[in-house]
Design a protein around this motif. Structure first.
Motif, short mmCIF file in Angstrom:
data_model
loop_
_atom_site.label_atom_id
_atom_site.label_comp_id
_atom_site.label_asym_id
_atom_site.label_seq_id
_atom_site.Cartn_x
_atom_site.Cartn_y
_atom_site.Cartn_z
N ALA A 173 81.62 58.82 28.82
CA ALA A 173 80.88 58.80 30.00
C ALA A 173 79.57 59.67 30.21
O ALA A 173 79.14 59.76 31.31
CB ALA A 173 82.00 59.34 31.14
N THR A 174 78.82 59.93 29.29
CA THR A 174 77.71 60.43 29.26
C THR A 174 76.46 59.73 29.31
O THR A 174 75.28 60.12 29.39
CB THR A 174 77.60 61.41 27.84
OG1 THR A 174 77.63 60.68 26.80
CG2 THR A 174 78.66 62.50 28.05
N ALA A 175 76.62 58.42 29.11
CA ALA A 175 75.21 57.56 29.31
C ALA A 175 74.34 57.61 30.48
O ALA A 175 73.40 57.50 30.50
CB ALA A 175 75.81 56.07 29.38
N THR A 176 75.40 57.69 31.54
CA THR A 176 74.59 58.29 32.86
C THR A 176 75.13 59.59 33.47
O THR A 176 76.21 59.61 33.41
CB THR A 176 74.63 57.30 33.77
OG1 THR A 176 76.10 56.94 34.13
CG2 THR A 176 74.11 55.92 33.35
N ALA A 177 74.23 60.27 34.04
CA ALA A 177 74.61 61.79 34.37
C ALA A 177 74.59 61.62 36.16
O ALA A 177 73.96 60.83 36.59
CB ALA A 177 73.72 62.74 33.95
N LEU A 235 73.16 66.57 39.17
CA LEU A 235 72.95 67.40 37.94
C LEU A 235 71.21 67.24 37.76
O LEU A 235 70.87 68.33 37.43
CB LEU A 235 73.52 66.78 36.63
CG LEU A 235 73.53 67.57 35.32
CD1 LEU A 235 74.60 67.08 34.39
CD2 LEU A 235 72.45 67.55 34.59
N TYR A 236 71.14 66.03 37.89
CA TYR A 236 69.08 65.94 38.06
C TYR A 236 68.73 66.91 39.10
O TYR A 236 67.68 67.41 38.85
CB TYR A 236 69.12 64.62 38.03
CG TYR A 236 69.29 63.62 36.88
CD1 TYR A 236 68.98 64.02 35.77
CD2 TYR A 236 70.45 62.71 37.21
CE1 TYR A 236 69.21 63.11 34.63
CE2 TYR A 236 70.56 61.93 36.02
CZ TYR A 236 70.15 62.22 34.69
OH TYR A 236 70.40 61.26 33.77
N GLY A 257 53.23 62.38 29.51
CA GLY A 257 53.79 63.63 30.23
C GLY A 257 54.81 63.28 31.35
O GLY A 257 55.18 64.39 32.17
N HIS A 258 55.00 61.90 31.84
CA HIS A 258 55.61 61.95 33.11
C HIS A 258 57.06 61.87 33.16
O HIS A 258 57.55 61.54 32.15
CB HIS A 258 55.09 60.45 33.65
CG HIS A 258 53.70 60.09 33.84
ND1 HIS A 258 53.18 58.95 33.57
CD2 HIS A 258 53.01 61.30 34.35
CE1 HIS A 258 51.90 59.05 33.76
NE2 HIS A 258 51.55 60.36 34.55
N PRO A 259 57.81 62.42 33.96
CA PRO A 259 59.26 62.26 33.76
C PRO A 259 59.75 61.18 33.96
O PRO A 259 59.63 60.28 34.53
CB PRO A 259 59.85 63.31 34.90
CG PRO A 259 58.66 64.14 35.24
CD PRO A 259 57.41 63.34 35.14
N VAL A 260 60.72 60.88 33.03
CA VAL A 260 61.48 59.61 33.17
C VAL A 260 62.83 59.77 34.09
O VAL A 260 63.63 60.27 33.89
CB VAL A 260 62.11 59.00 31.83
CG1 VAL A 260 62.99 57.99 31.88
CG2 VAL A 260 60.93 58.88 30.76
N ASN A 261 62.51 59.21 35.58
CA ASN A 261 63.24 59.85 36.36
C ASN A 261 64.81 59.22 36.31
O ASN A 261 64.90 58.09 35.75
CB ASN A 261 62.66 59.48 37.69
CG ASN A 261 61.59 60.28 37.99
OD1 ASN A 261 61.38 61.63 38.03
ND2 ASN A 261 60.28 60.03 38.39
N ALA A 262 65.77 59.74 37.00
CA ALA A 262 66.88 59.33 37.08
C ALA A 262 67.05 58.05 37.94
O ALA A 262 65.94 57.81 38.63
CB ALA A 262 67.90 60.45 37.93
N GLY A 263 68.02 57.12 37.89
CA GLY A 263 68.17 55.97 38.51
C GLY A 263 68.75 55.01 37.46
O GLY A 263 69.23 53.91 38.15
N SER A 264 68.40 54.97 36.27
CA SER A 264 68.68 54.05 35.37
C SER A 264 69.84 54.81 34.45
O SER A 264 70.58 55.51 34.83
CB SER A 264 67.47 53.64 34.66
OG SER A 264 67.80 52.52 33.72
N ARG A 265 69.71 54.22 33.20
CA ARG A 265 70.71 54.77 32.00
C ARG A 265 69.95 55.84 31.07
O ARG A 265 68.69 55.66 31.16
CB ARG A 265 71.36 53.83 31.42
CG ARG A 265 72.06 52.47 32.27
CD ARG A 265 72.60 51.39 31.28
NE ARG A 265 71.39 50.75 30.74
CZ ARG A 265 71.80 49.91 29.63
NH1 ARG A 265 72.99 49.79 29.17
NH2 ARG A 265 70.99 49.04 29.29
N GLN A 266 70.67 56.70 30.64
CA GLN A 266 70.01 57.73 29.59
C GLN A 266 68.87 58.43 30.12
O GLN A 266 67.85 58.44 29.36
CB GLN A 266 69.93 56.94 28.25
CG GLN A 266 71.12 56.83 27.36
CD GLN A 266 71.67 55.26 27.09
OE1 GLN A 266 70.82 54.56 27.84
NE2 GLN A 266 72.55 55.21 26.32
#
Length: 700
Positions: free
Chosen positions: A81-85, A89-90, A103-112
């Motif tokens: 179940a770790t594919a998406t947090a 947590l983010y 240098g841009h964060p790959v923001n949450a909302g998708s996978r990994q």
């Protein structure tokens, strides 16, 4: 994994009950039993449901669905179940996010959306793994562990500070001294010498037209592979400490448009290898591409049966154009995977989502429900897989070929470099073209990782294996000297494992050993396809000066469109099988120069295919010079049919699948029919008509 006696071909797919109300679950179980489903992958993206808040855990819904499935005879392959947090947590720890090269964060909302080198993320992830192991390790309905999901899908290349720190440590472990690293990366070029590992950089954005140090970029690719593999192993080991007696897997992503990891390494760390394969709308290439990808999977599995974790019942939703599958292709593709050694057929996903990014991705139960052509095909497939299991296919192994096409993940990574003579090189696609050419020539080749043991084959082919170490070059030389046949492609053996160009002439691998094997020496590459008005776009080949009369027409008129080697024949016994010819060749001062050669070496021989050729011309070359003897009692004489054989201790199973759009007539087929899908038996014994997308399976 499935039953008390361990028998049965696994059939099912990803199941996401947390997307649906619990009133739907009973209907899902009813339909699964109707379709013959016996396994599902569960909780792949369910971390937020399992741990809705940092200090609150909710396993109740997961307990209920595992129990409901298990009592219906459906096993659970439980994900870590770790594919998406979860989003909390983010919010609390934004430092776990990966970064792109800008240098841009790959923001949450998708996978990994997490960095595999983040110690904070790893701590949370391993806590989850331990919680799952404690709760379900002894559950009889949970028969296997599904670690992560498609590792590297969104975080294959992470440019965060976490990654920078980890990369420096990785480099120090690999090289030991900064001097060794400077030597490996060739840092005297462009003034990049480092005084300590604290100065090591990752290849972040350096300007729109800047070229990255290729040695640095190659090591960064290796590092990314290793970091994700380390993360997988950490998850696996956290569960193993608590639950040591259930098998582990993770789904690879092997198709000929992707193979992002060095899965030859990953395969050593799983109990059974699994793959996610999605078809390409390539017309006649559809089945060939599937078989090519599966041939590599069979090698990763060391010839043992393997697991299709995901494929699609029909169209996907993530391509610019998403074509559906035609009549019979859902069943045909599944049985093709079985024909290539798979003992499990699973789909993404069980029920088509009503919302979210993949709502228009096909599923086993489509939006229109069970009264649909698609669900009826799923049920037909379930019955067919049960028939194959009852006949004894499960556990049988794919019969090997005499020929291995060698695949190198590192050469695939290297061909993407922007520092090469051409940006159009693609090792994996060249592997695929050679694979298809062997099929067109009436035989079938295996695909074997370069780093594995291929010494038992009679012929090995190296298509655009750009990178060859001295050690691997000596392996090739020993293989040929012992009587093997080595076929070297046009852009093979140009660089070593550090991306240093081998010197003394091309291909220089092994300090010239590869040149000695081939009996040729190249001085320059001639690159076409410039699109410049007045410049040739292709060059013709003519017969070589030392070709037997019956072989003279083999490559006469063949065409090269990308890359030609300007070579001199140096061997006393080297034969020129084809040469560049005609006005276009003369324009580039290649007229009469060797294009394809053969040279004896020890008890064997070495071929040099010094230019790119299309599938049709490769087929002519194979038929004339490389055709292997029949691989089984029933030779694949009909090139319109993919014919494979799976063998067990007491039986052999022949699979016949038409490669094109026309039906095929088969004569003299030995054995009792097991599956006749879109196939009719003829009046004469051993005769069959297999329609488009049909499958015939017989048991001998």
């Amino acid at each position: 994994m499935l039953t008390e006696n361990g028998r049965g071909i696994a059939f099912g797919g990803d199941y996401n009950p947390d997307q649906w109300s619990e009133e739907t679950w009973d209907d899902d179980v009813r339909l699964m039993k109707k379709a013959g489903v016996n396994t599902v992958a569960l909780a792949i993206f369910s971390w937020d449901r399992i741990q809705p808040q940092e200090n609150r855990w909710d396993f109740g819904w997961l307990d209920r669905i595992i129990d409901k499935l298990g009592k219906a005879g459906i096993a659970t392959d439980l994900a870590s179940a770790t594919a998406t947090a979860p989003l909390w947590l983010y919010e609390k720890h934004p430092e776990v996010l990966p970064c792109d090269k800008f240098g841009h964060p790959v923001n949450a909302g998708s996978r990994q959306s997490w960095s595999p080198t983040s110690p904070v993320f790893k701590e949370y992830a391993l806590t989850l793994c331990r919680k799952l192991a404690e709760r379900y390790g002894a559950n009889p309905y949970v028969t296997a562990w599904h670690m992560g999901n498609e590792y590297g899908w969104n975080n294959r290349n992470d440019y965060s500070d976490n990654a920078l720190n980890a990369f420096r440590l990785w480099c120090e472990r690999k090289y030991g001294t900064i001097g060794a690293l400077n030597q490996a990366w060739g840092t005297t070029f462009w003034g990049q010498e480092m005084n300590s590992f604290d100065e090591v950089l990752i290849p972040r954005f350096m300007g729109a037209d800047s070229m990255v140090n290729p040695g640095q970029k190659l090591d960064f690719e290796r590092f990314g592979n290793d970091m994700l593999l380390d993360f997988y192993k950490a998850e696996r080991d956290a569960i193993t400490e608590i639950c040591p007696d259930k098998p582990f897997t993770t789904n690879f992503m092997v198709s000929t448009d992707q193979c992002c990891m060095d899965y030859a390494d990953w395969a050593n760390e799983v109990n059974f290898v699994s793959n996610d394969h999605y078809f390409h709308e390539g017309g006649e290439m559809h089945l060939d591409e599937l078989a090519c990808s599966d041939a590599l999977m069979d090698s990763f599995a060391l010839g043992k049966p393997w697991y299709v974790m995901e494929h699609s019942t029909s169209a996907v939703q993530w391509k610019p154009l998403n074509m559906r599958k035609r009549k019979g292709e859902t069943v045909r593709d599944s049985l093709a995977h079985v024909a290539m050694g798979a003992d499990a057929i699973n789909f993404f996903q069980w029920r088509a989502s009503a919302f979210g990014a993949e709502s228009f991705h096909s599923a086993m139960v489509p939006h229109a429900g069970e009264d649909t052509k698609l669900f009826r095909q799923v049920c037909e497939l379930g019955e067919t897989l049960q028939t194959l299991a009852d006949a004894g296919v499960q556990g049988s192994e794919l019969e090997r070929s005499d020929t291995a096409i060698l695949f190198s993940a590192e050469s695939e990574w290297a061909t993407r470099s922007q520092t090469l003579p051409s940006m159009k090189l693609n090792h994996w696609h060249d592997v695929r073209d050679w694979y298809r050419a062997f099929l067109d020539a009436g035989t079938r080749a295996d695909i074997m990782p370069l780093k594995y043991d291929w010494s038992d084959y009679k012929t090995v082919v190296l298509p655009t294996v750009l990178m060859l170490s001295a050690v691997d070059t000596w392996r090739l030389a020993d293989f040929a000297a012992a009587g093997g046949r080595v076929v070297v492609g046009y852009a093979t053996g140009l660089i070593d494992e550090n991306f240093h160009t081998w010197l003394g002439g091309y291909p220089g691998a092994g300090n010239g050993l590869l040149r000695d094997m081939l009996g040729i020496r190249g001085e320059e590459f001639n690159i076409l396809g410039s699109g410049v008005e007045g410049e040739p776009e292709a060059i013709r080949l003519g017969a070589g000066g030392e070709v037997a009369l019956e072989d003279a027409a083999a490559l006469n008129g063949a065409t090269t469109r990308l890359w030609q080697n300007d070579v001199t024949v140096t061997g006393d016994r080297t034969q020129v099988l084809a040469m560049y010819a005609g006005e276009e060749a003369d324009e580039w001062e290649l007229d009469g120069m060797a294009a394809v050669t053969r040279n004896p070496y020890g008890a064997g021989e070495a071929y040099f295919v010094g230019c790119d050729l299309d599938v049709a011309d490769l087929t002519k070359l194979i038929r004339t010079y490389l055709a292997a003897p029949a691989q089984s009692q029933q030779s694949q004489a009909n090139t319109d049919v993919l014919h494979t054989v799976r063998k067990s201790a007491d039986a052999a199973f022949d699979f016949y699948l038409p490669r094109g759009k026309k039906e095929v007539e088969l004569q003299g087929v030995e054995g009792e029919p097991v599956v006749l899908f879109q196939t009719e038996r003829g009046e004469e014994n051993g005769s069959y008509t297999v329609r488009r997308n049909g499958v015939l399976v017989v048991r001998r």
